[in-house]
Design a protein around this motif. Structure first.
Motif, short mmCIF file in Angstrom:
data_model
loop_
_atom_site.label_atom_id
_atom_site.label_comp_id
_atom_site.label_asym_id
_atom_site.label_seq_id
_atom_site.Cartn_x
_atom_site.Cartn_y
_atom_site.Cartn_z
N UNK A 1 10.91 -23.05 -3.32
CA UNK A 1 11.94 -23.39 -2.28
C UNK A 1 11.97 -23.22 -1.08
N UNK A 2 12.38 -23.81 -0.23
CA UNK A 2 12.17 -23.94 1.44
C UNK A 2 12.22 -22.37 2.00
N UNK A 3 11.81 -22.18 3.01
CA UNK A 3 11.72 -20.69 3.38
C UNK A 3 13.18 -20.28 3.68
N UNK A 4 14.17 -20.89 4.37
CA UNK A 4 15.30 -20.57 4.58
C UNK A 4 16.04 -20.17 3.58
N UNK A 5 15.79 -20.89 2.18
CA UNK A 5 16.36 -20.05 0.99
C UNK A 5 15.82 -18.94 0.40
N UNK A 6 14.47 -18.83 0.49
CA UNK A 6 13.84 -17.76 0.03
C UNK A 6 14.29 -16.49 1.29
N UNK A 7 14.40 -16.51 2.32
CA UNK A 7 15.13 -15.79 3.25
C UNK A 7 16.59 -15.28 3.01
N UNK A 8 17.46 -16.33 2.85
CA UNK A 8 18.92 -16.12 2.71
C UNK A 8 19.47 -15.68 1.40
N UNK A 9 18.36 -16.11 0.16
CA UNK A 9 18.98 -15.79 -0.85
C UNK A 9 18.20 -15.08 -1.74
N UNK A 10 16.76 -15.46 -1.96
CA UNK A 10 15.88 -14.42 -2.86
C UNK A 10 15.74 -13.19 -2.40
N UNK A 11 15.44 -13.00 -0.85
CA UNK A 11 15.13 -11.59 -0.56
C UNK A 11 16.34 -10.81 -0.65
N UNK A 12 17.67 -11.12 -0.20
CA UNK A 12 18.89 -10.21 -0.30
C UNK A 12 19.06 -10.03 -1.79
N UNK A 13 18.67 -11.19 -2.49
CA UNK A 13 19.05 -10.92 -4.07
C UNK A 13 18.11 -10.06 -4.70
N UNK A 14 16.89 -9.96 -4.35
CA UNK A 14 15.93 -8.71 -4.79
C UNK A 14 16.62 -7.26 -4.52
N UNK A 15 17.24 -7.17 -3.25
CA UNK A 15 17.67 -5.89 -2.89
C UNK A 15 18.67 -5.58 -3.56
N UNK B 1 -2.52 -18.12 -2.97
CA UNK B 1 -2.05 -19.05 -3.65
C UNK B 1 -0.52 -19.14 -3.13
N UNK B 2 -0.25 -20.56 -2.81
CA UNK B 2 1.44 -20.64 -2.40
C UNK B 2 2.29 -20.02 -3.35
N UNK B 3 2.11 -19.86 -4.62
CA UNK B 3 3.09 -19.46 -5.48
C UNK B 3 3.50 -17.81 -5.55
N UNK B 4 2.31 -17.24 -4.80
CA UNK B 4 2.66 -15.79 -4.65
C UNK B 4 3.96 -15.62 -3.56
N UNK B 5 4.34 -16.59 -2.87
CA UNK B 5 5.68 -16.38 -2.00
C UNK B 5 6.76 -16.43 -2.85
N UNK B 6 6.98 -16.38 -4.21
CA UNK B 6 7.93 -16.22 -4.97
C UNK B 6 8.54 -14.78 -4.78
N UNK B 7 7.25 -13.79 -4.51
CA UNK B 7 7.75 -12.39 -4.49
C UNK B 7 8.13 -12.37 -3.07
N UNK B 8 9.51 -11.73 -2.78
CA UNK B 8 10.04 -11.71 -1.38
C UNK B 8 9.26 -11.02 -0.19
N UNK B 9 8.85 -9.88 -0.61
CA UNK B 9 8.11 -8.94 0.07
C UNK B 9 6.77 -9.47 0.44
#
Length: 339
Positions: free
Chosen positions: A4-18, A162-170
């Motif tokens: 997903x785009x970076x803004x989705x990863x920052x606004x949804x994935x990262x807070x979701x993990x927390x 690899x690009x796919x490692x960006x699925x891990x938010x940290x």
């Protein structure tokens, strides 16, 4: 699945993990009772409980890293100074701290031991940047290598991942703030990828370590055969024959190394092999291997820049020679049996 785009990863994935980490911590006693009750039903000592603990620790570790990174973002003026030398150093220190915590837990929970043998890169190449070439055999190898470089050898890694490692938010947040490159796999855009690698390797200073995995992916028997077939399809029969003789590694792809050598001619080269986690590629593999009680052995070989070939084809042959040596070392030290 596309990233997903970076803004989705920052606004949804990262807070979701927390939030998920907080929920897991709140309900962990109940999950632990379920895992403990299930433990007698499966082979291995407390296997479900160990797997639950591993997952919970990693989730909380990821969430804590995100909170700390958010604090650094605020301290850097909402990210305006995050590329400054002081904040770059702060991010490396943060990475080192969290890696120490992660491996302390791995030793305690999984009964892992990590031994480093061979040449100490800092002793062999003091005050010089390094190009670090590592075999690829599971997600754990990257963490172990970066842990060694940051905490044992006090280097600041620049990593090709690899690009796919960006699925891990940290991983996504931390490594995108530092000089690293996430690469999308595949033959399309190979020239662009090589150019990115060359750009990343430019301007290395005396405590930098440029990290690349020349195989381009984790070793599996099917990938090994595909790599050999790809060499034949390109008309590189001699390299295909050499790749066939290597049973424990994939044929290395020389483009990235050649670009890095051209960009950093004064850097020494460090080759890294390891054994002990070769079969740890998926969650199923982790489940099968628990409890592990494994000795992980990392072997370093350091080559000063004066000994690196100059001619392009000689460099390719030199890389294959080293990969054959790594293949032989793995065969002799499988699962940390040798030294």
């Amino acid at each position: 699945m596309p990233l997903p785009p970076r803004w989705v990863r920052r606004l949804l994935l990262a807070p979701g993990v927390v939030l998920l980490a907080a929920a897991v911590v709140a309900t962990l006693p109940a999950w632990a009772l379920v895992a403990l009750a299930a433990s007698p039903l499966v082979p291995g000592r407390l296997r479900p409980l160990r797997l639950l603990w591993i997952g919970a620790v990693y989730l909380v570790w990821d969430a804590a890293a995100l909170v700390a990174l958010f604090g650094l973002w605020l301290a850097s003026g909402f990210g305006t100074r995050k590329r400054s030398p002081a904040f770059q150093r702060a991010h490396y220190l943060l990475a080192g701290h969290f890696l120490r915590v992660l491996f302390w837990q791995a030793r305690w929970t999984l009964r892992l031991s990590i031994d480093v043998v061979g040449t100490d890169p800092d002793t062999a190449l003091p005050g010089r940047p390094e190009l670090v070439l590592c075999r690829h055999a599971g997600p754990g190898d990257s963490f172990i290598l970066i842990h060694a470089l940051v905490n044992w050898f006090h280097r600041e890694p620049r990593i090709v991942l690899k690009e796919s490692l960006q699925w891990d938010p940290a991983i996504d947040v931390l490594l995108n703030r530092l000089p690293n490159r996430f690469i999308a796999p595949g033959p399309d855009g190979r020239d662009t990828t090589v150019a990115q690698i060359g750009h990343l390797a430019t301007g290395l200073d005396d405590d930098d370590a440029f990290v690349i995995f020349p195989e381009g992916g984790n070793f599996t028997p099917s990938r090994r055969l595909r790599a050999i077939a790809r060499l034949r399809a390109l008309g590189l029969e001699r390299m295909a024959l050499r790749a066939e003789r290597m049973q424990n590694v994939l044929a290395p792809q020389p483009g990235g190394l050649l670009a890095a050598l051209d960009a950093a001619p004064d850097a020494g080269v460090v080759f890294v092999a390891h054994t002990g986690l070769d079969r740890m590629l998926t969650v199923t593999d982790v489940w099968r291997e628990l409890p592990m009680d494994k000795r992980i052995v990392m072997r370093f070989w350091s080559v000063p820049p004066e000994e690196v070939p100059v001619d392009r084809q000689e460099r390719i042959d030199w890389l294959f020679d080293w990969w054959a040596r790594i293949d032989g070392w793995i065969a002799a030290n499988r699962d940390g049996v040798g030294a």
